[in-house]
Design a protein around this motif. Structure first.
Motif, PDB file in Angstrom:
ATOM      1  N   UNK A  51      -8.469   9.589  -2.374  1.00 23.40           N
ATOM      2  CA  UNK A  51      -9.245  10.209  -1.241  1.00 23.40           C
ATOM      3  C   UNK A  51     -10.432   9.255  -1.006  1.00 23.40           C
ATOM      4  N   UNK A  52     -10.024   7.775  -0.656  1.00 25.46           N
ATOM      5  CA  UNK A  52     -10.982   6.850  -0.271  1.00 25.46           C
ATOM      6  C   UNK A  52     -11.648   7.122   1.146  1.00 25.46           C
ATOM      7  N   UNK A  53     -10.917   7.886   1.998  1.00 22.86           N
ATOM      8  CA  UNK A  53     -11.561   8.005   3.481  1.00 22.86           C
ATOM      9  C   UNK A  53     -12.506   9.346   3.605  1.00 22.86           C
ATOM     10  N   UNK A  54     -12.348  10.264   2.659  1.00 22.80           N
ATOM     11  CA  UNK A  54     -12.924  11.414   2.782  1.00 22.80           C
ATOM     12  C   UNK A  54     -14.472  11.149   2.643  1.00 22.80           C
ATOM     13  N   UNK A 108       0.594  -1.151  -0.097  1.00 21.84           N
ATOM     14  CA  UNK A 108      -0.199  -0.117  -0.211  1.00 21.84           C
ATOM     15  C   UNK A 108       0.903   1.284  -0.080  1.00 21.84           C
ATOM     16  N   UNK A 109       0.818   1.945  -1.074  1.00 15.44           N
ATOM     17  CA  UNK A 109       1.594   3.169  -1.274  1.00 15.44           C
ATOM     18  C   UNK A 109       0.580   4.517  -0.893  1.00 15.44           C
ATOM     19  N   UNK A 110       0.952   5.390  -0.063  1.00 18.18           N
ATOM     20  CA  UNK A 110       0.148   6.650   0.282  1.00 18.18           C
ATOM     21  C   UNK A 110       0.565   7.905  -0.582  1.00 18.18           C
ATOM     22  N   UNK A 111      -0.079   8.465  -1.200  1.00 21.01           N
ATOM     23  CA  UNK A 111       0.256   9.734  -1.817  1.00 21.01           C
ATOM     24  C   UNK A 111      -0.184  10.974  -1.311  1.00 21.01           C
ATOM     25  N   UNK A 113      -2.321   2.215  -4.490  1.00 18.08           N
ATOM     26  CA  UNK A 113      -2.271   3.403  -4.431  1.00 18.08           C
ATOM     27  C   UNK A 113      -3.194   4.189  -3.897  1.00 18.08           C
ATOM     28  N   UNK A 114      -3.133   4.884  -2.805  1.00 19.56           N
ATOM     29  CA  UNK A 114      -4.396   5.931  -2.322  1.00 19.56           C
ATOM     30  C   UNK A 114      -3.732   7.147  -2.194  1.00 19.56           C
ATOM     31  N   UNK A 115      -4.391   8.038  -2.463  1.00 16.85           N
ATOM     32  CA  UNK A 115      -4.363   9.530  -1.883  1.00 16.85           C
ATOM     33  C   UNK A 115      -5.112   9.726  -0.922  1.00 16.85           C
ATOM     34  N   UNK A 116      -4.709  10.486   0.054  1.00 14.73           N
ATOM     35  CA  UNK A 116      -5.675  10.981   1.458  1.00 14.73           C
ATOM     36  C   UNK A 116      -4.993  12.131   1.921  1.00 14.73           C
ATOM     37  N   UNK A 117      -5.846  13.014   2.419  1.00 17.44           N
ATOM     38  CA  UNK A 117      -5.482  14.210   3.346  1.00 17.44           C
ATOM     39  C   UNK A 117      -5.541  13.492   4.705  1.00 17.44           C
ATOM     40  N   UNK A 155      -1.371  19.691  -5.387  1.00 18.41           N
ATOM     41  CA  UNK A 155       0.210  19.417  -5.422  1.00 18.41           C
ATOM     42  C   UNK A 155       0.451  18.466  -6.462  1.00 18.41           C
ATOM     43  N   UNK A 156      -0.760  17.770  -7.172  1.00 20.73           N
ATOM     44  CA  UNK A 156      -0.462  16.851  -8.181  1.00 20.73           C
ATOM     45  C   UNK A 156      -0.877  15.559  -8.121  1.00 20.73           C
ATOM     46  N   UNK A 157      -1.579  15.262  -6.865  1.00 22.40           N
ATOM     47  CA  UNK A 157      -2.149  13.904  -6.413  1.00 22.40           C
ATOM     48  C   UNK A 157      -3.273  13.595  -7.384  1.00 22.40           C
ATOM     49  N   UNK A 158      -4.251  14.088  -7.560  1.00 22.08           N
ATOM     50  CA  UNK A 158      -5.331  13.922  -8.575  1.00 22.08           C
ATOM     51  C   UNK A 158      -5.024  13.676  -9.906  1.00 22.08           C
ATOM     52  N   UNK A 159      -3.956  14.632 -10.415  1.00 25.57           N
ATOM     53  CA  UNK A 159      -3.530  14.472 -11.629  1.00 25.57           C
ATOM     54  C   UNK A 159      -2.674  13.227 -11.876  1.00 25.57           C
TER      55      UNK A 159
END
Length: 288
Positions: free
Chosen positions: A189-192, A53-56, A217-221, A62-66
């Motif tokens: 943003x799976x937890x948003x 699991x890689x967190x972005x 791969x997941x992006x999250x705040x 910043x470029x996460x969604x891109x």
């Protein structure tokens, strides 16, 4: 806190040697994306090892969604190469280089704005998607029921999606990403917009999924969630990578008050100094 150092040549060489034996689940190599005069990604290179699991993480813009949209085939790289499950593509080849069907059959995506069918119910949505991936009607129906129960949508199973709250839409979109049992999950943003108990269930599910051979791969705040479950972390700032390492090693580069930093402390160390921060006038206001 001390500054974060970049990986040395020996670390980079070791990573390349490992990838010969264990090719990554996905990678961006030297990728640059521009929207007019705005550079969204600048010579970005990172990889998601299989079975991890890689967190972005990074600020808004910043470029996460891109990055996620590139991997979903919604953008093509202006420069560089993108590879998903061994299928690579470049700008010259177009979006996904004609390999979209192969890639998407084995990948589950959650985008920042979930693409759901407004006038279908959760049951209809999941059955339709399951059959579109080649599952039988009976298997699609079984998986739809399992996912509706897991994501606590039973009370809304026969309601059309149009009236769903943001959180309900997110849960259904996550179910849709899982219905075909993909090899890889790419989640924006799976937890948003989800309550803490659902977030807890999803974190447990992702850990189990990777334990059984998947890659994420997941992006999250939610930096605490990334710190808890991610094997690796990539921090983007202004379209550039400022950290790319295992989560444990990245945190060791910055000393916190009680030893190795938390991921939040690391993030603050590498990003906060690049921000225009103060509102001096706020503490100097006169009483009305």
């Amino acid at each position: 806190m001390q500054a974060v150092s970049a990986p040395g040549p020996s670390e980079s060489n070791r990573q390349r040697e490992e990838e010969v034996v264990f090719p990554p689940a996905l990678s961006l190599t030297g990728v640059t994306v521009r929207f007019g005069a705005v550079t969204a990604l600048a010579d970005v290179t990172f990889r998601v090892p299989k079975g991890s699991i890689t967190g972005l993480i990074g600020r808004n813009g910043a470029g996460k969604s891109t990055s996620i949209r590139l991997l979903a085939g919604l953008l093509s790289p202006g420069k560089g190469e993108v590879a998903v499950l061994g299928k690579s593509f470049t700008e010259a080849e177009g979006v996904m280089g004609g390999k979209a069907a192969q890639i998407k059959k084995n990948t589950g995506y959650l985008l920042s704005e979930p693409a759901l069918f407004a006038y279908l119910t959760p049951v209809e949505t999941l059955r339709f998607l399951a059959e579109s991936y080649g599952l039988s009607a009976a298997e699609g129906a079984r998986r739809a029921e399992d996912l509706i129960a897991f994501f606590e949508l039973t009370g809304a199973r026969e309601r059309v999606v149009e009236g769903f709250s943001t959180g309900m839409q997110k849960r259904l979109a996550l179910a849709a990403a899982l219905v075909h049992s993909p090899q890889l999950l790419v989640l924006d943003e799976p937890f948003e917009s989800l309550d803490p108990l659902i977030v807890r269930k999803i974190k447990q599910l992702l850990v189990q999924y990777v334990h059984e051979g998947g890659s994420v791969l997941l992006s999250s705040h939610l930096i605490d969630a990334v710190d808890e479950i991610c094997d690796r972390v990539v921090i983007l700032d202004r379209g550039r990578i400022v950290v790319d390492d295992t989560t444990a090693e990245a945190k060791r580069r910055v000393e916190g008050q009680l030893g190795p930093a938390t991921l939040e402390e690391l993030y603050a160390a590498v990003v906060e100094g690049r921000m225009d921060t103060t509102l001096e006038w706020l503490s100097q206001r006169e009483r009305l």
